[in-house]
Design an enzyme around this catalytic site. Structure first.
Site, short mmCIF file in Angstrom:
data_model
loop_
_atom_site.label_atom_id
_atom_site.label_comp_id
_atom_site.label_asym_id
_atom_site.label_seq_id
_atom_site.Cartn_x
_atom_site.Cartn_y
_atom_site.Cartn_z
N TYR A 147 0.84 -1.21 0.00
CA TYR A 147 0.00 0.00 0.00
C TYR A 147 0.87 1.26 0.00
O TYR A 147 0.63 2.20 -0.77
CB TYR A 147 -0.90 -0.04 1.24
CG TYR A 147 -1.92 1.06 1.35
CD1 TYR A 147 -3.17 0.93 0.75
CD2 TYR A 147 -1.67 2.20 2.11
CE1 TYR A 147 -4.13 1.92 0.88
CE2 TYR A 147 -2.63 3.19 2.26
CZ TYR A 147 -3.86 3.06 1.64
OH TYR A 147 -4.81 4.04 1.79
N LYS A 151 0.92 4.14 -2.89
CA LYS A 151 0.51 5.53 -2.60
C LYS A 151 1.67 6.50 -2.82
O LYS A 151 1.46 7.66 -3.20
CB LYS A 151 -0.03 5.61 -1.17
CG LYS A 151 -1.35 4.85 -0.97
CD LYS A 151 -2.46 5.43 -1.82
CE LYS A 151 -3.81 4.80 -1.54
NZ LYS A 151 -4.90 5.41 -2.31
N1 CAA Z 1 3.13 -1.10 14.51
C1 CAA Z 1 3.89 -1.96 15.21
N2 CAA Z 1 3.59 -3.25 15.35
C2 CAA Z 1 2.48 -3.69 14.75
C3 CAA Z 1 1.66 -2.86 13.97
C4 CAA Z 1 2.03 -1.53 13.90
N3 CAA Z 1 1.27 -0.66 13.21
N4 CAA Z 1 0.66 -3.61 13.49
C5 CAA Z 1 0.85 -4.86 13.94
N5 CAA Z 1 1.94 -4.90 14.71
C6 CAA Z 1 2.49 -6.05 15.41
C7 CAA Z 1 1.45 -6.75 16.24
O1 CAA Z 1 1.30 -6.14 17.48
C8 CAA Z 1 2.07 -8.12 16.37
O2 CAA Z 1 3.10 -8.11 17.30
P1 CAA Z 1 3.41 -9.34 18.25
O3 CAA Z 1 3.78 -10.49 17.36
O4 CAA Z 1 4.54 -8.88 19.11
O5 CAA Z 1 2.13 -9.57 18.99
C9 CAA Z 1 2.66 -8.28 14.99
O6 CAA Z 1 2.89 -6.99 14.46
C10 CAA Z 1 1.65 -8.92 14.05
O7 CAA Z 1 2.11 -10.11 13.85
P2 CAA Z 1 1.17 -11.23 13.22
O8 CAA Z 1 2.10 -12.23 12.64
O9 CAA Z 1 0.19 -11.69 14.23
O10 CAA Z 1 0.44 -10.43 12.07
P3 CAA Z 1 -0.76 -10.87 11.21
O11 CAA Z 1 -0.28 -11.71 10.09
O12 CAA Z 1 -1.86 -11.40 12.05
O13 CAA Z 1 -1.19 -9.47 10.60
C11 CAA Z 1 -1.97 -7.20 10.68
C12 CAA Z 1 -1.81 -8.51 11.43
C13 CAA Z 1 -2.76 -7.41 9.39
C14 CAA Z 1 -0.63 -6.61 10.32
C15 CAA Z 1 -2.73 -6.30 11.63
O14 CAA Z 1 -1.96 -6.12 12.77
C16 CAA Z 1 -3.08 -4.95 11.07
O15 CAA Z 1 -4.05 -4.82 10.34
N6 CAA Z 1 -2.27 -3.94 11.41
C17 CAA Z 1 -2.57 -2.56 11.01
C18 CAA Z 1 -1.85 -2.16 9.77
C19 CAA Z 1 -2.25 -0.74 9.45
O16 CAA Z 1 -2.01 0.16 10.21
N7 CAA Z 1 -2.91 -0.53 8.29
C20 CAA Z 1 -3.44 0.74 7.95
C21 CAA Z 1 -4.82 0.56 7.42
S1 CAA Z 1 -5.70 2.08 7.21
C22 CAA Z 1 -5.20 2.65 5.73
O17 CAA Z 1 -4.42 2.08 5.05
C23 CAA Z 1 -5.82 3.95 5.29
C24 CAA Z 1 -4.79 5.01 5.16
O18 CAA Z 1 -4.46 5.37 4.04
C25 CAA Z 1 -4.28 5.67 6.36
#
Ligand code: CAA
Length: 240
Positions: A147, A151
């Site tokens: 993404y 962008k």
């Molecule tokens: N910063 C730091 N750490 C993060 C994180 C972040 N933003 N997001 C996830 N993590 C960490 C989690 O806490 C977890 O840590 P632990 O293993 O220590 O618990 C690890 O990363 C995730 O590991 P997983 O293997 O469990 O990850 P997953 O395969 O289940 O995926 C994910 C999870 C899809 C990444 C989910 O955490 C997620 O959706 N994160 C948010 C990502 C994000 O911010 N996207 C923005 C969307 S909004 C948008 O895009 C609109 C815009 O233009 C602003």
């Protein structure tokens, strides 16, 4: 006569707010969408704005869709490239499919939509192109290699088009929304979303209408000299 504006991803979220704002400002608006027929039908019922279904990831579908809009409403003078998707995953888990889907829609989609419309804008010596990028294209984001790349690429397209279009009366600008209260952001796990909100100095998510107002300004005659620029609307979360 009313100018024709085409908004991609224009039936939901930020796109819906843009379509409505442009309609209220007197534009003849066409709202494109890719998949959600139910949301599109509801949108038309509520707003009276006509919707057109095709995927911006498909060049030929864009050409045909734009032709259909122009047959109904006249030449597209305002293009808002808003359609976008996420397929978030940490890089070590990101699949090639997740990479490709996001690049095809968010980056190639801007090419696919703008390329067929561009010659007409050059001939008519007028055009307004606004592309919705993202704060995450500016700063990168955990789990968004695909993404963020798409962008950031949208900003490169915008700055290049601005230089090519200026002498033809065409402006190309981008908006980088921060975190806005849409379905896309609400899909982020609650704990992570809360930690994101805590990093926004404004202390809240933005609203789709706040982004729509930026678009309304950039496509107006008042913004004629603004070209190749990026408006960050993110509640103070990130400065370039
Ligand atoms: N910063 C730091 N750490 C993060 C994180 C972040 N933003 N997001 C996830 N993590 C960490 C989690 O806490 C977890 O840590 P632990 O293993 O220590 O618990 C690890 O990363 C995730 O590991 P997983 O293997 O469990 O990850 P997953 O395969 O289940 O995926 C994910 C999870 C899809 C990444 C989910 O955490 C997620 O959706 N994160 C948010 C990502 C994000 O911010 N996207 C923005 C969307 S909004 C948008 O895009 C609109 C815009 O233009 C602003």
């Amino acid at each position: 006569m009313a100018r024709t504006a085409l908004v991609t991803g224009g039936t939901r979220g930020i796109g819906a707010a843009i379509s409505i704002a442009l309609k209220n400002a007197g534009y003849a608006v066409a709202a494109n969408y890719a998949g959600n027929d139910e949301a599109a039908a509801k949108f038309t019922e509520e707003t009276g704005i006509k919707t057109y279904k095709w995927s911006v990831a498909d060049y030929d579908a864009c050409t045909a869709g734009i032709a259909a809009v122009e047959a109904d409403l006249g030449p597209v003078e305002v293009l808002v490239n808003n359609a976008g998707i996420t397929r978030d995953a940490p890089f070590h888990k990101m699949t090639r499919e997740q990479w490709q889907q996001v690049i095809d829609t968010n980056l190639s989609g801007v090419f696919n939509m703008t390329h067929p419309i561009w010659p007409g804008m050059r001939e008519r010596k007028f055009g307004r192109i606004v592309t919705i990028s993202s704060i995450n294209g500016q700063k990168g984001q955990f789990a968004q290699v695909n993404y963020a790349a798409s962008k950031a690429g949208d900003l490169g397209i915008t700055k290049s088009l601005a230089q090519e279009g200026a002498r033809f009366g065409i402006t190309a600008n981008a908006i980088c929304p921060g975190y806005i209260g849409t379905e896309m952001v609400m899909a982020v796990p609650e704990k992570i979303r809360e930690s994101i909100i805590s990093q926004i100095p404004a202390g809240r998510l933005g609203t789709p209408e706040e982004i729509a107002r930026c678009v309304k300004f950039l496509v107006s005659d008042d913004a004629e000299f603004i070209n190749g620029s990026t408006i960050s609307a993110n509640g103070g979360q990130f400065f370039v």
